[in-house]
Scaffold this motif. Sequence first.
Motif, PDB file in Angstrom:
ATOM      1  N   GLU A 106      36.321  39.809  41.899  1.00 58.80           N
ATOM      2  CA  GLU A 106      36.495  40.037  43.341  1.00 58.80           C
ATOM      3  C   GLU A 106      37.180  38.855  44.004  1.00 58.80           C
ATOM      4  OE1 GLU A 106      32.629  42.915  44.246  1.00 58.80           O
ATOM      5  OE2 GLU A 106      32.390  40.732  44.273  1.00 58.80           O
ATOM      6  N   LYS A 107      36.800  37.647  43.623  1.00 57.75           N
ATOM      7  CA  LYS A 107      37.404  36.450  44.220  1.00 57.75           C
ATOM      8  C   LYS A 107      38.874  36.328  43.826  1.00 57.75           C
ATOM      9  CE  LYS A 107      37.107  32.748  46.717  1.00 57.75           C
ATOM     10  NZ  LYS A 107      36.851  32.857  48.186  1.00 57.75           N
ATOM     11  N   VAL A 109      40.942  38.721  43.110  1.00 63.72           N
ATOM     12  CA  VAL A 109      41.696  39.725  43.863  1.00 63.72           C
ATOM     13  C   VAL A 109      41.879  39.275  45.310  1.00 63.72           C
ATOM     14  CG1 VAL A 109      41.602  42.069  44.804  1.00 63.72           C
ATOM     15  CG2 VAL A 109      41.064  41.659  42.391  1.00 63.72           C
ATOM     16  N   ASP A 110      40.819  38.786  45.907  1.00 63.52           N
ATOM     17  CA  ASP A 110      40.892  38.339  47.304  1.00 63.52           C
ATOM     18  C   ASP A 110      41.923  37.226  47.473  1.00 63.52           C
ATOM     19  OD1 ASP A 110      39.834  38.122  50.099  1.00 63.52           O
ATOM     20  OD2 ASP A 110      39.221  36.143  49.387  1.00 63.52           O
ATOM     21  N   LEU A 111      41.908  36.254  46.579  1.00 63.75           N
ATOM     22  CA  LEU A 111      42.860  35.144  46.670  1.00 63.75           C
ATOM     23  C   LEU A 111      44.301  35.621  46.540  1.00 63.75           C
ATOM     24  CD1 LEU A 111      41.035  32.422  44.530  1.00 63.75           C
ATOM     25  CD2 LEU A 111      41.309  32.442  47.014  1.00 63.75           C
ATOM     26  N   SER A 112      44.529  36.576  45.641  1.00 65.99           N
ATOM     27  CA  SER A 112      45.887  37.057  45.430  1.00 65.99           C
ATOM     28  C   SER A 112      46.362  37.934  46.585  1.00 65.99           C
ATOM     29  CB  SER A 112      45.990  37.813  44.106  1.00 65.99           C
ATOM     30  OG  SER A 112      45.832  36.916  43.023  1.00 65.99           O
ATOM     31  N   LEU A 113      45.473  38.746  47.144  1.00 69.31           N
ATOM     32  CA  LEU A 113      45.844  39.560  48.292  1.00 69.31           C
ATOM     33  C   LEU A 113      46.166  38.688  49.505  1.00 69.31           C
ATOM     34  CD1 LEU A 113      43.322  42.537  48.066  1.00 69.31           C
ATOM     35  CD2 LEU A 113      45.802  42.675  47.878  1.00 69.31           C
ATOM     36  N   ARG A 114      45.489  37.546  49.622  1.00 73.52           N
ATOM     37  CA  ARG A 114      45.745  36.637  50.745  1.00 73.52           C
ATOM     38  C   ARG A 114      46.949  35.734  50.503  1.00 73.52           C
ATOM     39  NH1 ARG A 114      41.947  32.941  51.811  1.00 73.52           N
ATOM     40  NH2 ARG A 114      40.386  33.334  50.222  1.00 73.52           N
ATOM     41  N   LEU A 147      38.995  47.827  44.613  1.00 70.55           N
ATOM     42  CA  LEU A 147      39.060  46.614  45.431  1.00 70.55           C
ATOM     43  C   LEU A 147      40.318  46.614  46.298  1.00 70.55           C
ATOM     44  CD1 LEU A 147      37.922  43.869  42.871  1.00 70.55           C
ATOM     45  CD2 LEU A 147      36.600  44.804  44.777  1.00 70.55           C
ATOM     46  N   ARG A 150      39.946  49.201  49.143  1.00 63.48           N
ATOM     47  CA  ARG A 150      39.044  48.733  50.197  1.00 63.48           C
ATOM     48  C   ARG A 150      39.693  47.653  51.053  1.00 63.48           C
ATOM     49  NH1 ARG A 150      33.774  46.732  47.735  1.00 63.48           N
ATOM     50  NH2 ARG A 150      34.577  47.087  45.643  1.00 63.48           N
ATOM     51  N   ALA A 151      40.499  46.807  50.423  1.00 66.75           N
ATOM     52  CA  ALA A 151      41.124  45.700  51.154  1.00 66.75           C
ATOM     53  C   ALA A 151      42.281  46.179  52.033  1.00 66.75           C
ATOM     54  CB  ALA A 151      41.617  44.644  50.179  1.00 66.75           C
ATOM     55  N   THR A 152      43.015  47.192  51.572  1.00 67.88           N
ATOM     56  CA  THR A 152      44.217  47.619  52.290  1.00 67.88           C
ATOM     57  C   THR A 152      44.023  48.884  53.114  1.00 67.88           C
ATOM     58  OG1 THR A 152      45.003  48.964  50.425  1.00 67.88           O
ATOM     59  CG2 THR A 152      45.640  46.624  50.456  1.00 67.88           C
TER      60      THR A 152
END
Length: 341
Positions: A106-107, A109-114, A147, A150-152
Motif C-alpha cells: 500500500e505504501k 503504491v501511494d508513493l508512486s501515485l503521488r 488500490l 480506490r485512489a483514482t
Amino acid sequence: MSALLTRPLALSQGDPAGIGPDIALTAWVNRRKTGLPPFLFIGDPNVLEARARVLNLEVVLREAAPSEACGIFAEALPVLPIAIGVDVEPGKPHVATAKATIGAIEKAVDLSLRGDTLAVVTNPIAKSVLYEAGFGFPGHTEFLADLAARATGKTVTPVMMLAGPKLRAIPVTIHIPLKDVPGALTAELLEETCRIAAHDLKVRFGITRPRLAVSGLNPHAGESGAMGREEVDIIEPAIQRLRAEGIDAIGPLPADTMFHDDARKRYDVAICMYHDQALIPAKALGFDDSVNVTLGLPFIRTSPDHGTAFGIAGKGIASDASLVAALKLAAELARTAGSAN
C-alpha cells in the motif's frame, strides 16, 4: 543508469520469511556491477539486518524518505520502515507478518501515485499467509488494481504480462481454475486486454505499432469449430473488431506453434487465453531474467517472476537476477513513459 534517475523505485518487502530480503540485499551489494537503479526498500529494517547476518553480507542500512534515497543509495541501502512486530525466521512464514506485508504494498503504491517514487516493484508474497489474515484478493495483480481504483475513483483493469528478453506473454484469464476458463473468457475481456496491451506497449515500452499474436483456447485453435467453438464465436470476432480499431492483432493461432524462434519474430506480445498457456513458455524461455509487469495501472509495476521460495530463504543460494531485471525494467519504463509525456 542510476545517475539518470532523480527519484527512486519503491520496492516492497514481500513475505519477510521468503527470499525477498535475500535478493534485495544481494541486489544492493552487487549494485555497481549490475548498474542497478536506486530503490527505496519498504519494510522492516530489522528483518534486513538479521538476514544480512545470516547471509554474511556487509550492508549499510539507512532510514530514508523517498527524496533522500537516490542520494544515499551508492553508500547505503535506503529503507522506509514498516515494523512487523514479531521475529521472522527464514523459510517459516507466519500470519503475524501479513499486516506489514500488505502495508508495504500500500505504501509503495501511494508513493508512486503521488510521484515520490518512479514505480512500484514488488517482492513475492505468499497468498496463503495473506488469506489467513483476511486478504480478499486472488493475488498481487488484483490487489494493485483495487488500490489504484480506490485512489483514482476510476475503474481499473489490470493486465498481467511476463516480459523477458525472448518473449512477452499475457494471459487473458489469470488466477482461476482451468475448468472455469471457458466461462470466464469473453470477447469483451479479450478486447479490453488487447487494447491495454497495445496502449502500454506503445506508451511505456516505446513500440510504435505493437503487434499482437492472439492464441486459441483449444488444441489447434479449435480446428474451425471441430474442437470447440470459442475461437469461432469469441476470439475471431474480437480480433476483427480490434483490427477495425487499428490494432495490429492476428489469430487465433494454435498455441503449440506460437513460441518457437521464428514465430516469435512476428509479434511483440503473445495474448494467451489462460495463465499457464502464457507463463509456461515465458518462464521456459527466461526464468531468471523475465519480469512480471502489470499493465493498465496508473503507475508502473514490475516484479520478479518467481515466488517466495521459502525452502531456500536464508541459505545464500537465491538468485537476484529476476529482481534486478524487474528493477531495471521499471526504471526503463518510467524513462520511456516520461519522455512520451
